[in-house]
Design a protein around this motif. Structure first.
Motif, PDB file in Angstrom:
ATOM      1  N   ALA A   1       0.844  -1.193   0.000  1.00 56.60           N
ATOM      2  CA  ALA A   1       0.000   0.000   0.000  1.00 56.60           C
ATOM      3  C   ALA A   1       0.876   1.238   0.000  1.00 56.60           C
ATOM      4  O   ALA A   1       1.992   1.223   0.536  1.00 56.60           O
ATOM      5  N   ASP A   2       0.373   2.301  -0.615  1.00 58.85           N
ATOM      6  CA  ASP A   2       1.119   3.551  -0.654  1.00 58.85           C
ATOM      7  C   ASP A   2       1.324   4.071   0.766  1.00 58.85           C
ATOM      8  O   ASP A   2       0.386   4.108   1.559  1.00 58.85           O
ATOM      9  N   GLU A   3       2.546   4.471   1.074  1.00 56.00           N
ATOM     10  CA  GLU A   3       2.870   4.874   2.437  1.00 56.00           C
ATOM     11  C   GLU A   3       2.058   6.085   2.895  1.00 56.00           C
ATOM     12  O   GLU A   3       1.704   6.207   4.051  1.00 56.00           O
ATOM     13  N   ILE A   4       1.817   7.006   1.978  1.00 56.37           N
ATOM     14  CA  ILE A   4       1.114   8.240   2.344  1.00 56.37           C
ATOM     15  C   ILE A   4      -0.397   8.037   2.315  1.00 56.37           C
ATOM     16  O   ILE A   4      -1.107   8.429   3.232  1.00 56.37           O
ATOM     17  N   THR A   5      -0.905   7.427   1.243  1.00 57.88           N
ATOM     18  CA  THR A   5      -2.352   7.392   1.058  1.00 57.88           C
ATOM     19  C   THR A   5      -2.989   6.081   1.508  1.00 57.88           C
ATOM     20  O   THR A   5      -4.200   6.017   1.712  1.00 57.88           O
TER      21      THR A   5
ATOM     22  N   TRP B   1      -8.215   0.373   0.262  1.00 61.98           N
ATOM     23  CA  TRP B   1      -7.107   0.957   1.018  1.00 61.98           C
ATOM     24  C   TRP B   1      -6.717  -0.001   2.144  1.00 61.98           C
ATOM     25  O   TRP B   1      -7.528  -0.851   2.507  1.00 61.98           O
ATOM     26  N   ALA B   2      -5.513   0.172   2.663  1.00 58.37           N
ATOM     27  CA  ALA B   2      -5.105  -0.682   3.775  1.00 58.37           C
ATOM     28  C   ALA B   2      -4.147   0.085   4.666  1.00 58.37           C
ATOM     29  O   ALA B   2      -3.453   0.997   4.207  1.00 58.37           O
ATOM     30  N   GLY B   3      -4.120  -0.280   5.936  1.00 57.84           N
ATOM     31  CA  GLY B   3      -3.191   0.374   6.850  1.00 57.84           C
ATOM     32  C   GLY B   3      -3.102  -0.346   8.175  1.00 57.84           C
ATOM     33  O   GLY B   3      -3.960  -1.149   8.526  1.00 57.84           O
TER      34      GLY B   3
ATOM     35  N   SER C   1       1.094   3.924  15.158  1.00 56.47           N
ATOM     36  CA  SER C   1       1.401   3.921  13.726  1.00 56.47           C
ATOM     37  C   SER C   1       0.208   3.366  12.948  1.00 56.47           C
ATOM     38  O   SER C   1      -0.096   3.829  11.836  1.00 56.47           O
ATOM     39  N   ALA C   2      -0.495   2.392  13.547  1.00 54.87           N
ATOM     40  CA  ALA C   2      -1.707   1.876  12.903  1.00 54.87           C
ATOM     41  C   ALA C   2      -2.757   2.986  12.810  1.00 54.87           C
ATOM     42  O   ALA C   2      -3.432   3.155  11.778  1.00 54.87           O
ATOM     43  N   MET C   3      -2.875   3.769  13.862  1.00 50.49           N
ATOM     44  CA  MET C   3      -3.847   4.864  13.839  1.00 50.49           C
ATOM     45  C   MET C   3      -3.470   5.914  12.812  1.00 50.49           C
ATOM     46  O   MET C   3      -4.326   6.448  12.105  1.00 50.49           O
ATOM     47  N   GLY C   4      -2.177   6.195  12.745  1.00 53.79           N
ATOM     48  CA  GLY C   4      -1.700   7.168  11.757  1.00 53.79           C
ATOM     49  C   GLY C   4      -2.067   6.716  10.351  1.00 53.79           C
ATOM     50  O   GLY C   4      -2.556   7.497   9.525  1.00 53.79           O
ATOM     51  N   ALA C   5      -1.873   5.419  10.081  1.00 55.41           N
ATOM     52  CA  ALA C   5      -2.188   4.885   8.757  1.00 55.41           C
ATOM     53  C   ALA C   5      -3.688   4.969   8.497  1.00 55.41           C
ATOM     54  O   ALA C   5      -4.121   5.299   7.375  1.00 55.41           O
ATOM     55  N   GLY C   6      -4.488   4.689   9.520  1.00 49.00           N
ATOM     56  CA  GLY C   6      -5.943   4.778   9.376  1.00 49.00           C
ATOM     57  C   GLY C   6      -6.369   6.203   9.043  1.00 49.00           C
ATOM     58  O   GLY C   6      -7.253   6.432   8.208  1.00 49.00           O
ATOM     59  N   LYS C   7      -5.741   7.136   9.687  1.00 46.19           N
ATOM     60  CA  LYS C   7      -6.044   8.563   9.472  1.00 46.19           C
ATOM     61  C   LYS C   7      -5.709   9.013   8.062  1.00 46.19           C
ATOM     62  O   LYS C   7      -6.509   9.657   7.389  1.00 46.19           O
ATOM     63  N   ARG C   8      -4.490   8.640   7.613  1.00 45.45           N
ATOM     64  CA  ARG C   8      -4.061   9.065   6.270  1.00 45.45           C
ATOM     65  C   ARG C   8      -4.948   8.437   5.207  1.00 45.45           C
ATOM     66  O   ARG C   8      -5.326   9.071   4.236  1.00 45.45           O
TER      67      ARG C   8
ATOM     68  N   ASP D   1      -7.452  10.183   2.334  1.00 41.68           N
ATOM     69  CA  ASP D   1      -7.376   9.880   0.906  1.00 41.68           C
ATOM     70  C   ASP D   1      -8.696   9.301   0.381  1.00 41.68           C
ATOM     71  O   ASP D   1      -9.123   9.614  -0.736  1.00 41.68           O
ATOM     72  N   ILE D   2      -9.343   8.484   1.197  1.00 41.73           N
ATOM     73  CA  ILE D   2     -10.651   7.933   0.800  1.00 41.73           C
ATOM     74  C   ILE D   2     -11.628   9.097   0.620  1.00 41.73           C
ATOM     75  O   ILE D   2     -12.401   9.139  -0.345  1.00 41.73           O
ATOM     76  N   ASP D   3     -11.568  10.041   1.528  1.00 39.96           N
ATOM     77  CA  ASP D   3     -12.441  11.215   1.444  1.00 39.96           C
ATOM     78  C   ASP D   3     -12.189  11.970   0.133  1.00 39.96           C
ATOM     79  O   ASP D   3     -13.135  12.331  -0.585  1.00 39.96           O
ATOM     80  N   ARG D   4     -10.917  12.177  -0.198  1.00 42.76           N
ATOM     81  CA  ARG D   4     -10.599  12.854  -1.472  1.00 42.76           C
ATOM     82  C   ARG D   4     -11.189  12.074  -2.637  1.00 42.76           C
ATOM     83  O   ARG D   4     -11.810  12.631  -3.529  1.00 42.76           O
TER      84      ARG D   4
END
Ligand SMILES: Cc1cc2nc3c(=O)[nH]c(=O)nc-3n(C[C@H](O)[C@H](O)[C@H](O)COP(=O)(O)OP(=O)(O)OC[C@H]3O[C@@H](n4cnc5c(N)ncnc54)[C@H](O)[C@@H]3O)c2cc1C
Ligand SMILES: Cc1cc2nc3c(=O)[nH]c(=O)nc-3n(C[C@H](O)[C@H](O)[C@H](O)COP(=O)(O)OP(=O)(O)OC[C@H]3O[C@@H](n4cnc5c(N)ncnc54)[C@H](O)[C@@H]3O)c2cc1C
Ligand code: SF4
Ligand code: SF4
Ligand code: FES
Lengths: 280, 487
Positions: free
Chosen positions: B441-445, B454-456, B468-475, B479-482
């Protein structure tokens, strides 16, 4: 959620429940199982899906009261609900056109064998079923098994009904008499599956068993259910529950089933004590 | 009593010593599953907050994977503006009561605090916990939600990654359903991390907050079995027809060593042991139905957080039983093939374990487990030494020939790390994975190689941290919103 719609009492210890679980019923296949908790404090226990009705959105399970959880389950009535129900779990039975097949169900194992026999028959196999139990009272679904089998043999260990024999005896005879048996399914207590596998081995007939190891999550996350098949460690909940009976390390399975004997005894006694005070 | 608020000089602030966390005494806490760290008092929190220098360039924030506005929440706290502190904290972190307890602060925010250069950093995690607990005590008020967008997102897995992603998406106006395999939400927070480190009522309170945002939680739903990933995405098969799916199923598959004897009774994976103890409340058996067995001599193999948790649970279960029976106290060993410096567990928890009496057998590796009548009766180990650094710069442990010895143990718990559970991928193609089983998965999105998926969290990184899992969920939520807005 997970309401019990119907209940049938086959014997003092063998009961059937029909539970509402439309999503699970939609996906259920022969050979799969579910995990339930009877109450919030309850253990997660696996039960095989003995039948399902996609249109009605129901699952049928037959269980034997052997300890606290199954006894507790036995006290529930239609209208009551289970605390949770997860499924369908495990790999479905590999149904193909094999030719002549034998389905052996021992005791409460008759229930899981039923949908397998039904699907095998629907796939064009000649299905010979052998069902057996310790005694007459513990036998059930003779009629249902009859409708999905081309031939049906019924026996009891003590001879209280039909033929007096262990299921391995007619199994051996059939294998001696017919050389066209392509596959055998044997489901029941571990000891029965072990001896069925030993019986079929000399004949070289592939034998599928459904292993009942102790489980917790039943999604591959904990490893409680591990067994050895062909010298390799397998997780029954995700790699099975069906395996090649000739490859199973039966002694390991039997030993692992006994890990919690003292704790199970304690839980059962506690439950019975509480239950009796309530009843009085 | 706390002083009336007055402005301190930098020098005065730096003179305040870092406040230790009040904890249950070591021998006492061995006998129970209550929380070890008791939390700051109002006064301790205020005084600790006074240590913060309110840096113009707060380096602490750089260390936090979700960029908590650290100086801001600390300033509000010490000015007595608790609702303001909550708001500053929660604008970045949906689950602060959890992070305040389990984040490895010493390698994240606190290591980056300017005070850490000369002395001890501000106790950011403890202050975070204080603010979050204050809010839970008050009754959490959900934020106002924007009008619904009419878009639907399925989140698979109710661990920290999934919960965070779901909460953020709900706050953006999307309709979210979480599918969770187990009968309880929380992921590792619920089944792995023990009660004495993270009380389950805290986890459930944080989950209730997520639900209060309108997120639907479907428990007992194993994706890959009940629905496949493709079915979630498919409007024809599923009347719901999700517009996007976030996978946060973690890394829950246990690893074994593949040494002889690993299937004897008495050998557990840490996952099984901890699940029995925590999720199934085995420590309350027989009031709760699920049993768990601990012998008199326990070896836990590994030295991560998982190993520390397993060791400390075993120690407690064994101690409680010994006291009941009037028998000898149990012995619990951590068996680890590297040295102390390489132990991946949080420093605080290693200290806690040691204080409680866990014995550390370092530079030691099991080679075989012995059994008798189907039960573990001993473990053969070999001594190790650290060799040359490898490509990753870590010094590799190598066995010392002829140094084998036998440990007399009756319980072995394997805490060797975990991998993603492949169940979720059943019958769904197009999702690229690495050879370790993790999702690409893309590190940022957080975008995967499969459209609308998406995955995180641990499913992407392998076993890592809550934050870090929460950070990935947030990012991923951003991106899903965009994507859902067609940007
Ligand atoms: C895949 C699978 C399908 C099964 N299908 C059926 C079925 O259709 N009908 C039926 O009656 N039984 C079935 N079983 C067995 C059933 O799960 C156990 O009888 C039940 O868990 C016993 O719980 P208890 O508390 O009543 O008894 P306990 O006193 O706890 O245990 C009695 C014995 O059951 C076994 N057992 C205990 N706990 C578990 C557990 N968590 N998981 C599995 N086995 C356990 C142990 O061998 C134990 O000695 C199945 C088991 C498996 C693994
Ligand atoms: C014992 C232990 C102690 C730890 N201690 C710490 C600590 O102190 N500090 C720290 O920062 N980190 C710690 N960690 C690591 C941290 O808990 C994880 O990194 C974090 O929980 C990962 O979050 P996640 O959301 O990616 O996955 P998880 O927390 O693993 O959650 C995944 C969820 O998805 C569910 N799921 C899986 N498959 C499916 C499916 N097919 N369908 C539906 N649902 C599914 C699972 O049941 C689970 O609930 C610890 C881990 C363990 C095991
Ligand atoms: S979330 Fe974790 S890393 Fe971030 S500030 Fe809080 S304790 Fe530190
Ligand atoms: S770096 Fe330390 S002192 Fe500076 S703002 Fe952050 S917490 Fe406060
Ligand atoms: S029951 Fe946990 S892995 Fe099979």
């Amino acid at each position: 959620m997970y309401e019990i719609l119907e209940k049938e009492i086959f014997s003092d210890v063998t009961k059937l429940i029909v539970v509402s679980a439309p999503d699970v019923a939609r996906k259920a296949q022969a050979g799969q199982f579910i995990v339930i908790r009877v109450v919030d404090e309850g253990e997660r226990i696996p039960l095989t899906i003995a039948d399902f009705d996609r249109a009605q959105g129901t699952l049928t399970m037959v269980f034997q009261e052997v300890g606290k959880s199954t006894m507790h389950l036995g006290t529930l009535r239609p209208g009551d609900a289970l605390a949770s129900l997860t499924g369908p779990l495990g790999r479905p039975t590999e149904i193909e056109h094999y030719g002549t097949v034998i389905c052996v169900g021992g005791g409460v194992g008759i229930a899981p064998v039923y949908p397998i026999a039904r699907e095998l028959r629907a796939a064009g196999n000649h299905v010979i079923s052998i069902i057996g139990a310790r005694t007459k009272d513990l036998l059930f679904w003779e009629d249902k098994m009859g409708t999905v089998s081309d031939e049906l043999i019924v026996c009891t260990d003590d001879g209280s009904y039909k033929r007096k024999a262990l299921v391995t005896e007619p199994l051996k005879e059939l294998l001696e008499q017919r050389d066209n048996v392509a596959r055998v399914w044997a489901i029941g207590p571990a000891i029965m599956m072990k001896f069925c596998s030993l019986t079929t081995k000399p004949f070289g007939v592939p034998t599928i068993v459904s292993l009942n190891s102790i489980m917790v999550d039943a999604t591959g996350m904990c490893g409680a259910c591990r067994v050895e098949v062909g010298g390799k460690t397998k997780f029954v909940c995700v790699d099975g529950p069906e395996f090649d009976g000739h490859q199973v390390d039966w002694d390991l399975l039997l030993a692992r089933q006994r890990i919690y004997l003292p704790e199970e005894k304690l839980a059962k006694e506690k439950f019975l004590a509480e239950h009796q005070t309530c009843a009085r | 009593m706390s002083e009336p608020i007055k402005e301190l000089t930098t020098k005065e602030r730096m003179a305040i010593p870092r406040h230790e966390m009040p904890r249950q005494e070591a021998m006492e806490r061995r006998k129970n599953f209550f929380e070890v760290a008791l939390g700051y008092s109002a006064e301790q929190a205020r005084e600790e907050a006074e240590r913060c220098l309110q840096c113009k360039k707060p380096t602490c924030i750089e260390g936090c994977p979700v960029e908590v506005r650290i100086p801001e929440f600390i300033l509000a706290l010490r000015s007595g503006d608790m609702p303001g502190a909550v708001q500053a904290l929660k604008s970045k972190n949906n689950l602060p009561a959890i992070c305040g307890r389990v984040c490895p602060q010493e390698t994240q925010c606190e290591i980056n605090c300017v005070l850490a250069k000369k002395g001890k950093p501000v106790a950011i995690g403890r202050l975070e916990r204080y603010v979050a607990d204050w809010e839970l005590g008050q009754g959490v008020i959900p934020p106002e939600l924007p009008p619904p967008t009419g878009k639907k997102v399925a989140v698979v897995g109710a661990g920290p990654a999934g919960l965070t992603c779901a909460a953020d998406l709900a706050r953006m106006g999307h309709q979210v359903t979480i599918f969770e395999a187990l009968h309880a939400p929380g992921g590792v927070l619920m089944y792995g991390i023990p009660e004495f480190r993270l009380p389950k009522k805290i986890v459930l309170a944080e989950v209730n907050y997520v639900k209060s945002l309108g997120v639907e939680l479907r428990l007992n739903a194993v994706i890959g079995k009940l629905f496949t990933l493709d079915e979630l995405l498919d409007e024809l098969l599923n009347e719901q027809g999700y517009d996007a799916v976030f996978l946060g199923t973690g890394a829950g598959l246990p690893m074994f060593m593949n040494i002889p004897g690993e299937n004897y009774n008495g050998v557990y994976s840490a996952n099984e042991f901890l699940t029995r103890v925590n999720l199934m409340k085995g420590y309350l058996f027989p009031e709760w139905d699920t049993p768990v067995k601990v012998g008199k001599k326990v070896a836990v193999v590994g030295a991560g957080n998982v190993a520390m948790d397993a060791a400390r649970c075993a120690l407690r279960l064994g101690t409680i039983r010994a006291l009941e029976e009037g028998s000898e106290l149990p012995e619990v060993h951590i068996v680890y093939r590297r040295s102390r410096a390489e132990m991946p567990a949080r420093a605080e928890e290693v200290e806690n374990a040691q204080e409680e009496g866990v014995i550390f057998d370092l530079l030691t590796n099991p080679v075989e487990i012995y059994g008798k009548d189907g039960w573990v009766s001993g473990m053969r180990c070999i001594r190790m030494e650290l060799g040359e650094p490898d490509a990753s710069g870590r010094r590799q442990p190598v066995p010392i020939p002829g140094s084998e010895f036998d440990m007399d143990v009756d319980t072995v718990i394997m805490a060797l790390g975990t991998r993603p559970n492949p169940m979720v991928f059943t019958a769904s193609g197009g999702l690229e994975r690495t050879k370790h089983g993790t999702v690409v998965a893309d590190e940022i999105t957080g975008r995967t190689t499969k459209a609308r998926v998406w995955a995180g969290g641990d499913i992407v990184t392998g076993a890592a941290t809550v934050i870090s899992a929460m950070g990935a969920g947030k990012r991923a939520a951003a991106d899903i919103d965009r994507f859902l807005r067609g940007e």
